[in-house]
Enzyme design. Structure first.
Site, PDB file in Angstrom:
ATOM      1  N   ASP A  31       0.823  -1.202   0.000  1.00  0.00           N
ATOM      2  CA  ASP A  31       0.000   0.000   0.000  1.00  0.00           C
ATOM      3  C   ASP A  31       0.865   1.264   0.000  1.00  0.00           C
ATOM      4  O   ASP A  31       1.773   1.405   0.827  1.00  0.00           O
ATOM      5  CB  ASP A  31      -0.884  -0.011   1.258  1.00  0.00           C
ATOM      6  CG  ASP A  31      -2.235   0.635   1.046  1.00  0.00           C
ATOM      7  OD1 ASP A  31      -2.382   1.387   0.070  1.00  0.00           O
ATOM      8  OD2 ASP A  31      -3.142   0.386   1.858  1.00  0.00           O
ATOM      9  N   ASP A  32       0.596   2.178  -0.934  1.00  0.00           N
ATOM     10  CA  ASP A  32       1.237   3.498  -0.972  1.00  0.00           C
ATOM     11  C   ASP A  32       2.740   3.460  -1.252  1.00  0.00           C
ATOM     12  O   ASP A  32       3.457   4.407  -0.914  1.00  0.00           O
ATOM     13  CB  ASP A  32       1.003   4.259   0.340  1.00  0.00           C
ATOM     14  CG  ASP A  32      -0.419   4.762   0.482  1.00  0.00           C
ATOM     15  OD1 ASP A  32      -1.281   4.359  -0.317  1.00  0.00           O
ATOM     16  OD2 ASP A  32      -0.683   5.557   1.403  1.00  0.00           O
ATOM     17  N   CYS A  70      -6.442   3.764  -3.356  1.00  0.00           N
ATOM     18  CA  CYS A  70      -6.266   2.320  -3.198  1.00  0.00           C
ATOM     19  C   CYS A  70      -7.414   1.449  -3.698  1.00  0.00           C
ATOM     20  O   CYS A  70      -7.201   0.522  -4.468  1.00  0.00           O
ATOM     21  CB  CYS A  70      -5.929   1.984  -1.750  1.00  0.00           C
ATOM     22  SG  CYS A  70      -7.102   2.609  -0.538  1.00  0.00           S
ATOM     23  N   HIS A 124      -9.526  -3.761  -1.485  1.00  0.00           N
ATOM     24  CA  HIS A 124      -9.677  -2.819  -0.378  1.00  0.00           C
ATOM     25  C   HIS A 124     -10.724  -3.317   0.610  1.00  0.00           C
ATOM     26  O   HIS A 124     -10.510  -3.279   1.831  1.00  0.00           O
ATOM     27  CB  HIS A 124     -10.078  -1.429  -0.885  1.00  0.00           C
ATOM     28  CG  HIS A 124     -10.293  -0.436   0.206  1.00  0.00           C
ATOM     29  ND1 HIS A 124      -9.249   0.216   0.828  1.00  0.00           N
ATOM     30  CD2 HIS A 124     -11.420   0.009   0.813  1.00  0.00           C
ATOM     31  CE1 HIS A 124      -9.726   1.018   1.763  1.00  0.00           C
ATOM     32  NE2 HIS A 124     -11.043   0.909   1.768  1.00  0.00           N
ATOM     33  N   ASP A 312       0.155  -0.168  -5.152  1.00  0.00           N
ATOM     34  CA  ASP A 312      -1.149   0.149  -5.734  1.00  0.00           C
ATOM     35  C   ASP A 312      -1.201   1.541  -6.359  1.00  0.00           C
ATOM     36  O   ASP A 312      -2.047   1.815  -7.206  1.00  0.00           O
ATOM     37  CB  ASP A 312      -2.284  -0.050  -4.724  1.00  0.00           C
ATOM     38  CG  ASP A 312      -2.127   0.748  -3.444  1.00  0.00           C
ATOM     39  OD1 ASP A 312      -1.089   1.401  -3.248  1.00  0.00           O
ATOM     40  OD2 ASP A 312      -3.064   0.709  -2.609  1.00  0.00           O
ATOM     41  N   HIS A 313      -0.309   2.432  -5.968  1.00  0.00           N
ATOM     42  CA  HIS A 313      -0.185   3.764  -6.565  1.00  0.00           C
ATOM     43  C   HIS A 313       1.025   4.432  -5.947  1.00  0.00           C
ATOM     44  O   HIS A 313       1.661   3.891  -5.036  1.00  0.00           O
ATOM     45  CB  HIS A 313      -1.440   4.615  -6.337  1.00  0.00           C
ATOM     46  CG  HIS A 313      -1.980   4.520  -4.945  1.00  0.00           C
ATOM     47  ND1 HIS A 313      -1.309   5.018  -3.852  1.00  0.00           N
ATOM     48  CD2 HIS A 313      -3.117   3.943  -4.464  1.00  0.00           C
ATOM     49  CE1 HIS A 313      -2.003   4.761  -2.765  1.00  0.00           C
ATOM     50  NE2 HIS A 313      -3.094   4.099  -3.103  1.00  0.00           N
TER      51      HIS A 313
END
Length: 475
Positions: A31-32, A70, A124, A312-313
């Site tokens: 994540d992130d 997300c 998510h 995810d990004h």
């Protein structure tokens, strides 16, 4: 009836026998996670385990998410279809609601004889496509966010004031890895690797780590990897020249945390603490990934297991005054992506522009599964095998009212109102301005026309996808 049942049984046995010869998949989501890692040339980051994976796999230098938040990003990747104005919008996106009838990645593997297991944060929403897993989705329960008593008490107090009020934005506590959720996720993944090996059937083990998502909480030993006094603010700690107002947000996700002002810039020391905390969390998650890779080797599974690591990004660490993601800038859209596959020579890099929706067809091809007709990405396998393979020349994505396209030379973004009318544009020339500090939209009319046409071809002028057309190599 008996003949029909016998035929089904024969088909199931044949499928099981065929599936047994297929490689396993270890699917690691973080994540992130932005591509600020040692293997991406950022030597100030301690990421030895992700770097180790890169040495045995293919590292994609320019991979991009579809939506920089997300829930939407994961839904797009796991369905293999692009976002639209009314599909895959927010962090709360549920794939089976936004894309009803679409066979998701995990479901497709389950239908083709794989044991599919989800640990941590993959979708998510924990209930999203739950039937696509062969057993209930597992996430750690009852684990407090904070280990320092004063931080835990503050968090509990603020939670009573509202769900959007939280404790400190960072924490360094002298605790073991399993005091926090990601340490427990790694421990569970190790147990499941042993269990899945014993089944002697191919598996898809999806492991989703939570950090470096806010709050930046990690054991002290990972904070100690970095010298706080040497941490610098980004060189572009200001709004780009002539940037559209739509392109700059208020970093709302960060504002929920104690000690962060409700609006306006944070202090320089707060900024350094946030950057330090982010780095610590990256190293913490890297250590958990290392445990999985070591266990895979110890169990003798490495030679027959595809390993995928993806973020995810992206994430902003003060660039353009932004914190968090939620923008169409490169820092929000770019992700790390590494794929290690049996039979494909590792320790290679690809500079081609790839999209997160390319993962679904890639893993189908690597495992010999049929490709569902709905997929809008392109398999990376030919590119993994040959750096000169024909490939698309752009990556597209969107966030809220902004559609964005990245080419070798430019990032172009167009913002529209609710009726689809253009409100503003921004263009950054990556050859001369890789940090996207000057919007040059007024000086490249010919390029803008071409970029806009190609962007609309994929995303549609009204924000909807016009077809399942893949982005080709013609620009």
């Amino acid at each position: 009836m008996i003949q029909k049942m016998f035929a089904v049984l024969v088909l199931l046995v044949a499928t099981s026998t065929y599936a047994a010869d297929r490689p396993n998949v270890l699917f690691i989501a973080v994540d992130d996670l932005r591509p600020e890692l040692g293997c991406y040339g950022k030597q100030h980051i301690h990421s030895p385990n992700i770097d180790r994976l890169a040495k045995s796999g293919i590292l994609f230098e320019r991979a991009y998410c579809m939506v920089p938040t997300c829930g939407a990003s994961r839904a797009s990747l796991l369905t293999g279809i692009r976002p639209a104005r009314k599909r895959f919008i927010s962090y709360l996106t549920i794939a089976e609601q936004d894309a009803p009838g679409i066979t998701t990645f995990n479901t497709h593997f389950k239908m083709n004889g794989y044991n599919t297991v989800s640990l941590g944060k993959v979708f998510h929403n924990v209930k999203d496509n739950a039937e696509g897993w062969t057993e209930p989705v597992w996430r750690p329960k009852g684990v407090p966010w904070y280990q320092r008593p004063e931080n835990h008490e503050l968090h509990e107090k603020r939670q009573k004031q509202g769900s959007r009020k939280r404790g400190p934005a960072w924490e360094s506590a002298d605790v073991e890895d399993n005091a926090y959720a990601d340490g427990l996720i790694a421990e569970r993944a190790i147990v499941d690797l042993k269990r899945l090996k014993a089944k002697k059937e191919p598996f898809l083990l999806a492991v989703g780590f939570l950090k470096p998502h806010l709050p930046f909480i990690a054991p002290k030993k990972y904070w100690d990897l970095y010298d706080h006094e040497t941490i610098q603010l980004p060189v572009n700690y200001q709004v780009p020249k002539d940037a559209p107002k739509e392109s700059i947000h208020t970093s709302g996700e960060l504002r929920a945390y104690a000690g962060i002002p409700p609006k306006g810039p944070v202090s320089d020391e707060t900024a350094r603490n946030l950057i330090h905390g982010y780095y610590a969390c990256v190293s913490y998650t890297d250590a958990q990934i290392g445990k999985l890779l070591s266990e895979l080797e110890r169990l003798g599974l490495s030679d027959n297991t595809i390993v995928v690591l993806w973020g995810d990004h992206g994430w902003n660490l003060g660039e353009h005054t932004l914190w968090c993601k939620h923008s169409c800038y490169e820092t929000s859209m770019q992700i790390p992506l590494i794929v290690k596959a049996p039979g494909i020579e590792g320790s290679q890099r690809r500079s081609n522009l790839v999209e997160s929706i390319d993962l679904y067809p890639t893993l189908c091809e690597l495992t010999g599964l049929p490709l569902p007709q709905h997929l809008q990405g392109s398999s990376l396998v030919a590119l993994m095998k040959d750096q000169d393979a024909t490939w698309k020349s752009a990556a597209v994505g969107r966030f809220k009212n902004g559609d964005t396209i990245r080419t070798d030379e430019f990032r172009f973004t167009e913002y529209t109102d609710k009726n689809g009318n253009r409100t503003s544009q921004m263009l950054y020339h990556h050859d001369s301005d890789p940090d996207e500090n000057v919007n040059v939209v007024k000086g490249h009319k010919g390029s803008i026309k071409n970029l806009s046409e190609n962007l609309h071809r994929l995303m549609g002028r009204d924000g909807e996808i016009q077809s399942t057309e893949k982005l080709d190599a013609k620009m």
